[in-house]
Scaffold this active site. Structure first.
Site, PDB file in Angstrom:
ATOM      1  CE1 TYR A   1       0.712   7.814   3.409  1.00 47.27           C
ATOM      2  CE2 TYR A   1       1.067   5.755   2.223  1.00 47.27           C
ATOM      3  CZ  TYR A   1       0.327   6.513   3.105  1.00 47.27           C
ATOM      4  OH  TYR A   1      -0.800   5.986   3.677  1.00 47.27           O
TER       5      TYR A   1
ATOM      6  CE  LYS B   1      -3.788   4.937   1.660  1.00 45.06           C
ATOM      7  NZ  LYS B   1      -2.433   4.420   1.393  1.00 45.06           N
TER       8      LYS B   1
ATOM      9  CG  ASP C   1      -1.614   1.362   1.384  1.00 45.05           C
ATOM     10  OD1 ASP C   1      -2.549   1.615   0.606  1.00 45.05           O
ATOM     11  OD2 ASP C   1      -1.200   2.168   2.247  1.00 45.05           O
TER      12      ASP C   1
ATOM     13  CG  ASN D   1      -3.792   2.623  19.642  1.00 46.20           C
ATOM     14  OD1 ASN D   1      -4.115   1.625  20.288  1.00 46.20           O
ATOM     15  ND2 ASN D   1      -4.657   3.276  18.874  1.00 46.20           N
ATOM     16  CB  SER D   2       0.954   6.448  16.823  1.00 44.32           C
ATOM     17  OG  SER D   2       0.796   7.027  18.088  1.00 44.32           O
ATOM     18  N   GLY D   3       2.583   3.674  18.579  1.00 45.86           N
ATOM     19  CA  GLY D   3       3.809   3.380  19.298  1.00 45.86           C
ATOM     20  C   GLY D   3       3.704   2.607  20.593  1.00 45.86           C
ATOM     21  CB  ILE D   4       1.809   3.224  23.731  1.00 42.65           C
ATOM     22  CG1 ILE D   4       2.071   2.885  25.199  1.00 42.65           C
ATOM     23  CG2 ILE D   4       0.366   2.918  23.306  1.00 42.65           C
ATOM     24  CD1 ILE D   4       1.355   3.780  26.175  1.00 42.65           C
ATOM     25  CG  LEU D   5      -0.935  -0.994  22.003  1.00 42.65           C
ATOM     26  CD1 LEU D   5      -2.156  -1.275  21.139  1.00 42.65           C
ATOM     27  CD2 LEU D   5      -1.075  -1.700  23.352  1.00 42.65           C
ATOM     28  CB  ALA D   6       5.496  -1.156  19.157  1.00 43.87           C
TER      29      ALA D   6
END
Length: 346
Positions: free
Chosen positions: A62, A88, A57, A243-248
């Site tokens: 980008y 897109k 994608d 979620n842009s970072g915290i779950l990583a």
């Protein structure tokens, strides 16, 4: 769970769109936040293809065309027929003076400025320009980009862009491209499920690229949107599973949640989720990545990568075995909704 497991976007398109469980999201290869060398970009794309990833994608936004051009170089090696490709519409890239360049979050970009345009002419011009940059005759999926509040700045502006899409002929252009076989499927790529639900009330869409709105931390889309997708046979491409970072990263100092520093209540919730993961000897990042694929509408997940090493790490995370007890414990601790479909059940 294997990266190469393949599911159709939906069962309705005239030409089927098979998606591997993991796809490759092209935003980072547009020099998102930092410059990525051409060699690293091509190595990342090659590593993805070598790992069996077959969905890629990208978008004009980008890097103001950088990502699409890098995809084009890679697809020339892979063979266009060997992958599923999405890009897109919604942003035209126009030549401009140096002080008019609109890089947004991308660095070292071409001398272009972005003009939002969701009209008939805007869709056709954008799609033609994307095909030229990627050097392909067609895309498989064409997505309306960023008609959401997050990207447009207000509900009023979001509503205006949705009206432009329908009143200005943009939706008609998408349908014409699909009916003519120039694309196999149409949809939208956005940061909010609410605008997807609105679009489904106005037209017939095959799928949505939804960033960050169905995760271990957020399941509000189960209220109405995802059930509607099940009813309408609409596939979801899930971006932003961390979620842009915290779950990583986990609840470390400075952890990011939705592009900002995570507030205390989010940090606390992630600590509790991580504790359950540790009790099952499972990395938080693996649980976050695989959780989203438990929902039957979520056909693929597209974490970002800027190097071959990051691609290989993503593959390892997706294929990490996760005990079913982890999911049941998260439900028992009320850390995820009781009605969440889980990977072991799908």
């Amino acid at each position: 769970m294997k990266v190469t497991d393949t599911t159709l976007l939906n069962g309705r398109t005239r030409r089927s769109v098979p998606l591997t469980k993991m796809g490759f999201g092209g935003a980072p290869l547009g020099n998102l936040y930092r410059e990525v060398t051409d060699d690293d970009a091509q190595a990342a794309l090659q590593a993805a293809f070598d790992a069996g990833i077959r969905y890629f994608d990208t978008a004009p936004q980008y890097g103001l065309g950088i990502s699409e051009k890098r995809f084009g170089e890679a697809l020339a090696r892979f063979g266009r027929d060997n992958v599923q490709l999405s890009t897109k519409i919604g942003r035209l890239l126009l030549d401009c003076e140096p002080h008019e360049v609109t890089p947004e979050a991308f660095v070292n970009v071409p001398q272009k400025r972005i003009v939002f345009d969701y009209t008939y002419d805007g869709v056709m011009r954008s799609y033609e320009a994307s095909r030229e940059r990627i050097n392909v005759s067609n895309a498989d999926i064409l997505l309306v980009h960023d008609v959401c509040v997050f990207s447009q700045g207000s509900q009023e502006q979001s509503d205006a862009k949705v009206r432009e899409l329908f009143d200005g002929g943009g939706y008609r252009a998408l349908c014409e491209l699909k009916d003519a076989g120039d694309v196999a499927a149409i949809g939208a790529g956005v940061n909010e499920w609410q605008v997807c639900e609105k679009l489904l009330g106005l037209g017939d869409f095959d799928g949505f690229l939804l960033a960050g709105r169905y995760t271990l931390l957020e399941q509000e889309a189960l209220e109405s949107f995802l059930p509607l997708c099940e009813k309408r046979d609409v596939g979801i491409i899930l971006g932003g599973p961390y979620n842009s970072g915290i779950l990583a990263t986990g609840p470390v100092e400075g952890a990011k949640y939705n592009y900002a520093e995570a507030p205390p209540e989010i940090l606390d919730r992630v600590r509790r989720i991580e504790a359950v993961c540790k009790s099952h000897d499972t990395p938080l990042i693996a649980a976050a990545l695989q959780f989203v694929l438990g929902h039957p509408c979520v056909k693929t997940v597209i974490p970002g990568a800027v190097s071959a090493a990051e691609v290989k790490a993503n593959v390892e995370v997706l294929e990490t075995p996760i005990p079913a007890g982890l999911w049941s414990d998260l439900k028992a601790e009320k850390l995820i909704r009781p009605d969440c479909p889980l990977p072991s059940e799908s």
